[in-house]
Design a protein around this motif. Structure first.
Motif, PDB file in Angstrom:
ATOM      1  N   PRO A 149       0.935  -1.482  -0.209  1.00  0.00           N
ATOM      2  CA  PRO A 149       0.270  -0.155   0.278  1.00  0.00           C
ATOM      3  C   PRO A 149       0.627   1.402   0.092  1.00  0.00           C
ATOM      4  O   PRO A 149       2.230   1.404   0.556  1.00  0.00           O
ATOM      5  CB  PRO A 149      -0.670  -0.157   1.720  1.00  0.00           C
ATOM      6  CG  PRO A 149      -0.547  -1.193   1.852  1.00  0.00           C
ATOM      7  CD  PRO A 149       0.667  -1.487   0.995  1.00  0.00           C
ATOM      8  N   PRO A 150       0.481   2.111  -0.531  1.00  0.00           N
ATOM      9  CA  PRO A 150       1.462   3.274  -1.408  1.00  0.00           C
ATOM     10  C   PRO A 150       2.027   4.029   0.573  1.00  0.00           C
ATOM     11  O   PRO A 150       3.189   4.936   0.962  1.00  0.00           O
ATOM     12  CB  PRO A 150       0.548   5.441  -0.928  1.00  0.00           C
ATOM     13  CG  PRO A 150      -0.723   3.603  -2.182  1.00  0.00           C
ATOM     14  CD  PRO A 150      -0.659   2.347  -1.373  1.00  0.00           C
ATOM     15  N   ALA A 151       0.404   4.343   1.750  1.00  0.00           N
ATOM     16  CA  ALA A 151       1.033   4.725   3.108  1.00  0.00           C
ATOM     17  C   ALA A 151       2.368   3.760   3.297  1.00  0.00           C
ATOM     18  O   ALA A 151       2.743   4.538   4.665  1.00  0.00           O
ATOM     19  CB  ALA A 151      -0.147   4.307   3.958  1.00  0.00           C
ATOM     20  N   VAL A 152       2.599   2.523   3.122  1.00  0.00           N
ATOM     21  CA  VAL A 152       3.212   1.518   4.050  1.00  0.00           C
ATOM     22  C   VAL A 152       4.683   2.440   3.244  1.00  0.00           C
ATOM     23  O   VAL A 152       5.566   2.260   3.982  1.00  0.00           O
ATOM     24  CB  VAL A 152       3.275  -0.199   3.488  1.00  0.00           C
ATOM     25  CG1 VAL A 152       4.183  -0.840   3.923  1.00  0.00           C
ATOM     26  CG2 VAL A 152       2.263  -0.234   4.558  1.00  0.00           C
ATOM     27  N   ILE A 153       4.632   2.196   2.252  1.00  0.00           N
ATOM     28  CA  ILE A 153       5.941   2.067   1.374  1.00  0.00           C
ATOM     29  C   ILE A 153       6.544   3.746   1.068  1.00  0.00           C
ATOM     30  O   ILE A 153       7.994   3.355   1.684  1.00  0.00           O
ATOM     31  CB  ILE A 153       5.392   3.045  -0.289  1.00  0.00           C
ATOM     32  CG1 ILE A 153       5.606   1.865  -1.245  1.00  0.00           C
ATOM     33  CG2 ILE A 153       6.935   2.760  -1.219  1.00  0.00           C
ATOM     34  CD1 ILE A 153       4.629   1.823  -2.736  1.00  0.00           C
ATOM     35  N   SER A 154       5.992   4.457   1.621  1.00  0.00           N
ATOM     36  CA  SER A 154       6.893   6.017   2.837  1.00  0.00           C
ATOM     37  C   SER A 154       7.616   5.573   3.681  1.00  0.00           C
ATOM     38  O   SER A 154       8.150   6.282   4.502  1.00  0.00           O
ATOM     39  CB  SER A 154       5.924   7.218   3.124  1.00  0.00           C
ATOM     40  OG  SER A 154       5.106   6.694   4.124  1.00  0.00           O
ATOM     41  N   ARG A 155       7.171   4.147   5.127  1.00  0.00           N
ATOM     42  CA  ARG A 155       7.924   4.063   6.076  1.00  0.00           C
ATOM     43  C   ARG A 155       8.736   2.666   5.885  1.00  0.00           C
ATOM     44  O   ARG A 155       8.985   2.254   7.375  1.00  0.00           O
ATOM     45  CB  ARG A 155       6.548   4.179   6.912  1.00  0.00           C
ATOM     46  CG  ARG A 155       5.421   4.830   7.315  1.00  0.00           C
ATOM     47  CD  ARG A 155       5.256   4.381   8.217  1.00  0.00           C
ATOM     48  NE  ARG A 155       6.059   4.076   9.219  1.00  0.00           N
ATOM     49  CZ  ARG A 155       5.836   3.963  10.978  1.00  0.00           C
ATOM     50  NH1 ARG A 155       4.068   3.524  10.811  1.00  0.00           N
ATOM     51  NH2 ARG A 155       6.197   3.905  11.741  1.00  0.00           N
TER      52      ARG A 155
END
Length: 203
Positions: A149-155
């Protein structure tokens, strides 16, 4: 009183010890003051040497392929072979987890490694803010897994960040890999869509 046989208990102790060893080794990556011994090595040769080991850890139902564009063209990098091996094992381990058994029954479960040299105008160099006057090679590890998910990629590269179940990971694998590649003067680009697989490109 547990009814588990002694050999099963010993196996659990061994696995716990190995996880502890891996955590310590990865934490040392963040605290070491001196750089490891680095020299010019042939990246394609390192990956070919690793290929049997990588194939051996592939679960049933997952295809594995290693591609090298222009096989006769050398891909020298100033690095330490053990660092490259650690990064690749981390990325392959994550790709395997992205292909759980239930997914292998519904898609062509595959993990690919592709090695190529980069041109000065390659979009990856500008996207990672790397010096276009330098020569780079890149390795892409891609899978047909569940995606990110995009929100996970950033972390993804935060130390101790993980979406795995307890006992399945420390959250240090990608963080230490990012640290190694950054210390080599490169970067990691991630492309993924939920349900459509992921691709990690090391430059």
């Amino acid at each position: 009183r547990s009814e588990a046989p002694a050999d099963e208990k010993l196996e659990q102790i061994l696995l716990a010890s190995e996880r502890g060893r891996d955590v310590v080794q990865q934490m040392l990556m963040f605290t070491r003051e001196s750089l490891p011994d680095r020299r010019l090595i042939e990246l394609k040769s390192i990956l070919r040497q690793m290929e049997p080991l990588l194939r051996a850890q592939m679960p049933a139902g997952i295809q594995f392929r290693l591609f090298t564009e222009n096989p006769s063209q050398p891909c020298p990098v100033l690095a330490n072979a053990s660092e490259i091996q650690q990064v690749m094992m981390n990325l392959i381990g994550n790709a395997i987890l992205a292909l759980p058994p239930e997914r292998r029954d519904t898609v062509a479960a595959r993990i690919d490694i592709n090695v190529r040299s980069l041109q000065a105008d390659d979009r990856l160099l500008s996207g990672l803010s790397l010096d276009t006057d330098q020569q780079y090679v890149c390795v892409t590890v891609s899978d047909t897994g569940v995606g990110i998910p995009p929100a996970v990629i950033s972390r993804l590269f935060e130390p101790f960040f993980t979406t795995r179940e307890p006992g399945q990971g420390t959250g240090l694998g990608l963080a230490s890999s990012h640290g190694i590649i950054s210390s080599l003067g490169g970067g990691i680009a991630v492309e993924s869509q939920p349900g459509a697989g992921s691709a990690f490109t090391l430059v």
